[in-house]
Write an enzyme that holds these catalytic residues in place. Structure first.
Site, PDB file in Angstrom:
ATOM      1  N   TYR A 141     -17.393   1.939   8.785  1.00  0.00           N
ATOM      2  CA  TYR A 141     -18.351   1.399   9.753  1.00  0.00           C
ATOM      3  C   TYR A 141     -19.785   1.462   9.238  1.00  0.00           C
ATOM      4  CZ  TYR A 141     -14.638   1.396  13.288  1.00  0.00           C
ATOM      5  OH  TYR A 141     -13.473   1.161  13.990  1.00  0.00           O
ATOM      6  N   LYS A 192      -4.630   7.284   4.832  1.00  0.00           N
ATOM      7  CA  LYS A 192      -3.799   6.199   4.301  1.00  0.00           C
ATOM      8  C   LYS A 192      -3.825   6.354   2.787  1.00  0.00           C
ATOM      9  CE  LYS A 192      -1.411   2.391   4.941  1.00  0.00           C
ATOM     10  NZ  LYS A 192      -0.086   2.373   5.591  1.00  0.00           N
ATOM     11  N   ASP A 224      -0.400   4.796  10.030  1.00  0.00           N
ATOM     12  CA  ASP A 224       0.560   3.939  10.737  1.00  0.00           C
ATOM     13  C   ASP A 224       1.632   4.800  11.414  1.00  0.00           C
ATOM     14  OD1 ASP A 224       1.065   4.569   8.087  1.00  0.00           O
ATOM     15  OD2 ASP A 224       2.261   2.788   7.672  1.00  0.00           O
ATOM     16  N   ASP A 248     -11.338   5.943  15.725  1.00  0.00           N
ATOM     17  CA  ASP A 248     -11.727   5.021  16.794  1.00  0.00           C
ATOM     18  C   ASP A 248     -10.471   4.497  17.496  1.00  0.00           C
ATOM     19  OD1 ASP A 248     -13.123   3.257  18.362  1.00  0.00           O
ATOM     20  OD2 ASP A 248     -13.721   1.918  16.731  1.00  0.00           O
ATOM     21  N   ASP A 252      -8.583   6.098  21.227  1.00  0.00           N
ATOM     22  CA  ASP A 252      -8.406   5.244  22.409  1.00  0.00           C
ATOM     23  C   ASP A 252      -6.936   5.197  22.832  1.00  0.00           C
ATOM     24  OD1 ASP A 252     -11.050   4.700  22.693  1.00  0.00           O
ATOM     25  OD2 ASP A 252     -10.824   2.518  22.691  1.00  0.00           O
TER      26      ASP A 252
END
Ligand code: NAD
Length: 360
Positions: A141, A192, A224, A248, A252
């Site tokens: 980000y 990852k 994943d 992020d 959520d």
């Protein structure tokens, strides 16, 4: 020495839920002899109306001088048309970056009394208590270079940079290991590393840090798989640590396992453990001023503040237990109401938690 708490109530339902949270803090302050001193400051739309900017200098000064910041919510349609630089949300982003709050703690707790509110089967989520530690100021980000460029063949290409240096990984690792020490002693680092070099380094650093925390069991999971496990068997997790983008998304998803946004607290910490504590929801302008807002997310944020910045885990536990008692009594604000329970307003909910704290 007394601890200084800066209280920023903000806009919309912010002032309503802050009043109830203050009631609860006043009770624990006395009961546990915490010596908390409170000050107030403006942020967001309220600050814009009063001073012409969403983050006045005096607010930042007071924030820097405090041990912790307790924040309600900001924003609302009243300020939709103001200049982008002056939007209430800008004030919030500015205070977070000025204070270098890189460690975002988002618990997903499902009180067994509210198991019906989740979209998952009650037996899968009842008693769920996960903490997601998300790196908040680095990763893809913020990575440079970034942008949209035109290639030689005339085609446009969007690009971003995923990078983490050792310092950034170590400081979020420290937050996560220490959080795991204060909880169930299990830390799952999500990456990852089968594809992304930045997360190969992430995993390596987490491994290097592990011997310093012999009371914490460190495991690793690809993102994943973590997404899958969160909806398959979420109770296997205690603390999850991950980078900005994965955090992020996963936080959520985890939040929604609990069914209600009105119940979810959060913390954003700096290097010294000083933090800003706030509910995950916004200023809910649709119900502002109607005595309908659920104050529990902010009350639970105050509990996190006591645990993570003010060194008072007993007071934090007492607040969380009091919330449990109130839910046991069947009291519910509208957002968590179900048949057979008793609907109450913001004020009655705050009073009930304060009374439960006094009584137990
Ligand atoms: P929101 O979280 O304010 O509201 C979403 C829905 O959830 C609404 O129906 C609202 O009534 C309900 N809700 C939220 N909190 C509740 C509570 N405590 N009790 C009961 N119901 C609750 O999100 P939104 O509607 O997308 O945004 C409204 C405003 O809040 C916008 O101006 C937005 O920019 C701002 N916002 C602020 C923050 C923050 O201050 N950290 C975060 C998100 C959004």
């Amino acid at each position: 020495m007394n601890s200084k708490v800066l209280v920023i109530s903000g806009d919309g339902i912010g002032p309503e839920i802050t009043r109830e949270t203050q009631k609860v803090l006043d009770v624990v302050n006395k009961k546990f002899d915490l010596g908390l001193e409170f000050d107030e400051a403006l942020l967001g739309g309220a600050a814009l109306d009063a001073t012409g900017v969403p983050l006045p200098d005096i607010t930042l000064e007071k924030a820097r001088a405090s041990d912790a910041i307790l924040f309600g919510a900001i924003g609302g349609p009243k300020w939709d048309d103001v200049d982008r630089q002056l939007r209430p949300e800008k004030g919030l982003l500015q205070i977070r970056s000025s204070l270098q709050l890189f460690g975002n703690l988002r618990p997903a707790i499902l009180y067994p009394q509210l198991a019906d509110a989740s979209s998952l089967k009650p037996e899968v989520v009842s008693g769920l208590d996960i903490l997601i530690v998300r790196e908040l100021t680095g990763g893809i980000y913020f990575g440079e270079p970034r942008g949209i460029r035109t290639l030689e063949n005339g085609e446009r290409e969007g690009y971003n940079t995923y990078k983490y240096n050792e310092t950034e990984i170590k400081r979020i690792g420290k937050v996560a290991f220490e959080a795991a020490q204060k909880r169930g002693g299990k830390l799952c680092s999500v990456d990852k590393s089968n594809v992304l070099e930045a997360t190969v380094l992430w995993r390596e650093i987490m491994e290097q840090m592990a011997p310093d925390y012999p009371d914490v069991e460190l495991t690793h999971m690809y993102v994943d798989n973590a997404a899958m496990q969160l909806v398959r068997a979420p109770k296997q997790f205690d603390v999850i640590v991950t980078g900005n983008m994965f955090g992020d998304i996963l936080s959520d998803a985890a939040a929604m396992l609990t069914g209600s946004i009105g119940m979810l607290p959060s913390a954003s910490l700096d290097l010294n453990g000083r933090g800003m504590y706030e509910p995950c929801h916004g200023s809910a302008p649709d119900i502002a001023g109607e005595n309908k807002a659920n104050p529990l997310a902010m009350i639970l944020s105050a509990a996190m503040m006591l645990r993570y910045s003010l060194g008072s885990p007993e007071a934090a536990n007492a607040i969380e237990t009091a919330v449990g008692h109130v839910l046991d009594q069947g009291l519910r604000t509208e957002d968590i109401y179900s048949e057979g329970t008793q609907k109450v307003g913001t004020i009655a909910m705050g009073d009930a938690v304060a009374n439960a704290l006094q009584a137990h």
